[in-house]
Design an enzyme around this catalytic site. Sequence first.
Site, PDB file in Angstrom:
ATOM      1  N   LYS A 193     -11.105 -15.417 -57.923  1.00 33.57           N
ATOM      2  CA  LYS A 193     -10.434 -14.381 -57.346  1.00 33.57           C
ATOM      3  C   LYS A 193     -10.210 -14.177 -56.107  1.00 33.57           C
ATOM      4  CE  LYS A 193     -10.759 -10.055 -56.557  1.00 33.57           C
ATOM      5  NZ  LYS A 193      -9.413  -9.777 -55.874  1.00 33.57           N
ATOM      6  N   GLY A 204      -6.025 -10.575 -59.358  1.00 30.50           N
ATOM      7  CA  GLY A 204      -6.666  -9.202 -59.729  1.00 30.50           C
ATOM      8  C   GLY A 204      -7.018  -8.230 -58.685  1.00 30.50           C
ATOM      9  N   GLY A 228      -9.987  -6.036 -56.912  1.00 30.18           N
ATOM     10  CA  GLY A 228     -11.525  -6.153 -57.082  1.00 30.18           C
ATOM     11  C   GLY A 228     -12.454  -5.369 -57.918  1.00 30.18           C
ATOM     12  N   PRO A 229     -11.900  -4.047 -58.060  1.00 26.50           N
ATOM     13  CA  PRO A 229     -12.711  -3.179 -58.888  1.00 26.50           C
ATOM     14  C   PRO A 229     -12.715  -3.575 -60.480  1.00 26.50           C
ATOM     15  CG  PRO A 229     -11.656  -1.884 -57.298  1.00 26.50           C
ATOM     16  CD  PRO A 229     -11.252  -3.245 -56.995  1.00 26.50           C
ATOM     17  N   VAL A 288     -10.905  -7.370 -61.796  1.00 26.97           N
ATOM     18  CA  VAL A 288     -11.251  -8.733 -62.012  1.00 26.97           C
ATOM     19  C   VAL A 288     -12.646  -8.975 -61.000  1.00 26.97           C
ATOM     20  CG1 VAL A 288     -10.447 -10.918 -61.690  1.00 26.97           C
ATOM     21  CG2 VAL A 288      -8.925  -9.104 -62.590  1.00 26.97           C
ATOM     22  N   GLY A 289     -12.804  -8.706 -59.897  1.00 24.95           N
ATOM     23  CA  GLY A 289     -14.056  -8.955 -59.000  1.00 24.95           C
ATOM     24  C   GLY A 289     -15.239  -8.303 -59.711  1.00 24.95           C
ATOM     25  N   GLU A 310     -21.011 -12.916 -47.771  1.00 21.70           N
ATOM     26  CA  GLU A 310     -20.672 -13.112 -46.431  1.00 21.70           C
ATOM     27  C   GLU A 310     -19.870 -11.599 -46.154  1.00 21.70           C
ATOM     28  OE1 GLU A 310     -18.765 -13.194 -43.284  1.00 21.70           O
ATOM     29  OE2 GLU A 310     -17.606 -14.593 -44.243  1.00 21.70           O
ATOM     30  N   CYS A 338     -14.274 -11.721 -39.360  1.00 19.45           N
ATOM     31  CA  CYS A 338     -15.870 -11.042 -39.494  1.00 19.45           C
ATOM     32  C   CYS A 338     -16.641 -11.430 -38.365  1.00 19.45           C
ATOM     33  CB  CYS A 338     -16.348 -11.493 -40.754  1.00 19.45           C
ATOM     34  SG  CYS A 338     -16.316 -13.356 -40.907  1.00 19.45           S
ATOM     35  N   GLU A 353     -16.996  -1.646 -37.920  1.00 22.06           N
ATOM     36  CA  GLU A 353     -16.046  -2.898 -38.159  1.00 22.06           C
ATOM     37  C   GLU A 353     -14.847  -2.397 -37.963  1.00 22.06           C
ATOM     38  OE1 GLU A 353     -16.103  -5.516 -41.408  1.00 22.06           O
ATOM     39  OE2 GLU A 353     -16.122  -7.280 -39.969  1.00 22.06           O
TER      40      GLU A 353
END
Length: 475
Positions: free
Chosen positions: A170, A201, A203-204, A206-207, A245, A281, A381
Amino acid sequence: MKLDRFYIDGDWVAPLGTGEMPIMNPAEDEEIGTLALGTTADIDRAAQAASRAFETFAAWSKADRLALLRAIRAKTAERHEDLAKAISTEMGAPITMAREQQAEAGIGHLDGFLDALEGQEERQRLGNGDMLVREPIGPVGLITPWNWPVNQIALKVLPALATGCPAILKPSEHTPLSARIYAEILHAAGVPAGAFALIYGTGPEVGDALARHPDLAMVSFTGSTRAGISVMKSAADTVKRVTLELGGKSPNLVFADCGAALEDRVRASVAECFLNSGQSCDAPTRLIVERACYDEVVEIARDAADNTGVDDPRREGDHIGPLFDQLQWDRVQAMIGIGLEEGARLVAGGLGRPPGLNRGWYARPTVFADVTNDMAIARREIFGPVLSILPAGDEAEAIRIANDTEYGLAAYIQTGDPDRAERVACRLRAGAVHVNGAGLGWGTPFGGYKASGNGREGGMMGLEDYQEVKSLHFG
Ligand code: NDP
């Protein structure tokens, strides 16, 4: 453009749900297409195909898997320009950088995994006579972000396939174009049906379905620490392996002993922080500077920021492009506002768009000086072209400030003294320490300490994340 098919079981199939969202171009904030959004039912379908594929794919010989990786390499090289253009369009990376770094990562990581797989002993006799066997962990779920889309996909999909694990990907729904090309590459290279799936999709939905799925043995995630924690919690009920990560707030320690190289080292440090419009990152976002050269460094950084080009990503050159969408632009503006409220000294850039760029999500290359490590701009960040400069009295104080962070992904040192480089590097709590601008070679493990995650991606350690270890004892 309408991306209304998912790649499941070796075929482009219609989604089981009806959700969709626009695909946006960040350079102009224009809709360039629509994207179908998946559901838990699509993940179930891909997981069933992956479980079936695992029965045969897990038994592929190493020679067959090496041949598959070589075929993927050849197809990736053929589609290099397509990948670069897709990345530049969908997330705004300037085309030169999209070619030379973003798309190139798809080849570079592949070389790292080829070397590692060639050298790995999958059956190993231990000194005590027992046998150690490395086996694929099983079907895996992979969740990737928008900032280095092909880099992140390659770091997860390739070790899965290299070790015999069917993979369900995903990607971020904000970067679907490069992910689709990558699926076409894998199909053309002969990845067997079921061994790879691409489902778009959120995150909330399909992830999270990947993280929870009982038929998946592992989930690998790259993105924010917030979402990574959620993935880990959702995966807990099925005791699957979780590799993460996550974010960073990487320190860059500058010592006065750089001497004549100081200007070059500071200019390169600013460029590294602003690369990819600051959306990396491991970007060196906290410049921790020895007081003996502090004023000089602030002046060089100001000049470097003022001379950082910001322009259309379709133009060739070494300028930076826009942020990936309005959400990120709003976040970055909010953090610049917080920096001003906190009393940091603004020496370059600031709020709003750069002059002459009135549409698209362009931000101004920004430098704050006299930052203290308790300020939000030193702790959070930002993920935009924003550099915070902090003074340090001596080496010990610089190390203390550097380690005073919840993150530990990367650290950077600028010094003319090799003994100091070695001494300071050993004291920094980070997964990678870069001295005087040196980068990471393909195949070197990448990952973080503390809230920057767990596991290591790339090369041999990247393969091992996808393997189980079995010991055999013969009577
Ligand atoms: P997210 O961490 O939310 O997104 C990264 C990926 O994770 C996307 O595919 C996302 O899907 C998915 N995801 C989000 N929530 C969940 C969940 N609960 N379960 C499973 N998957 C999930 O990053 P954002 O895009 O919101 O960016 C926020 C901040 O995160 C940035 O400002 C930056 O600081 C940091 N970040 C760090 C990255 C890194 O490389 N370490 C990469 C990207 C962001 P969806 O897009 O639908 O949310």
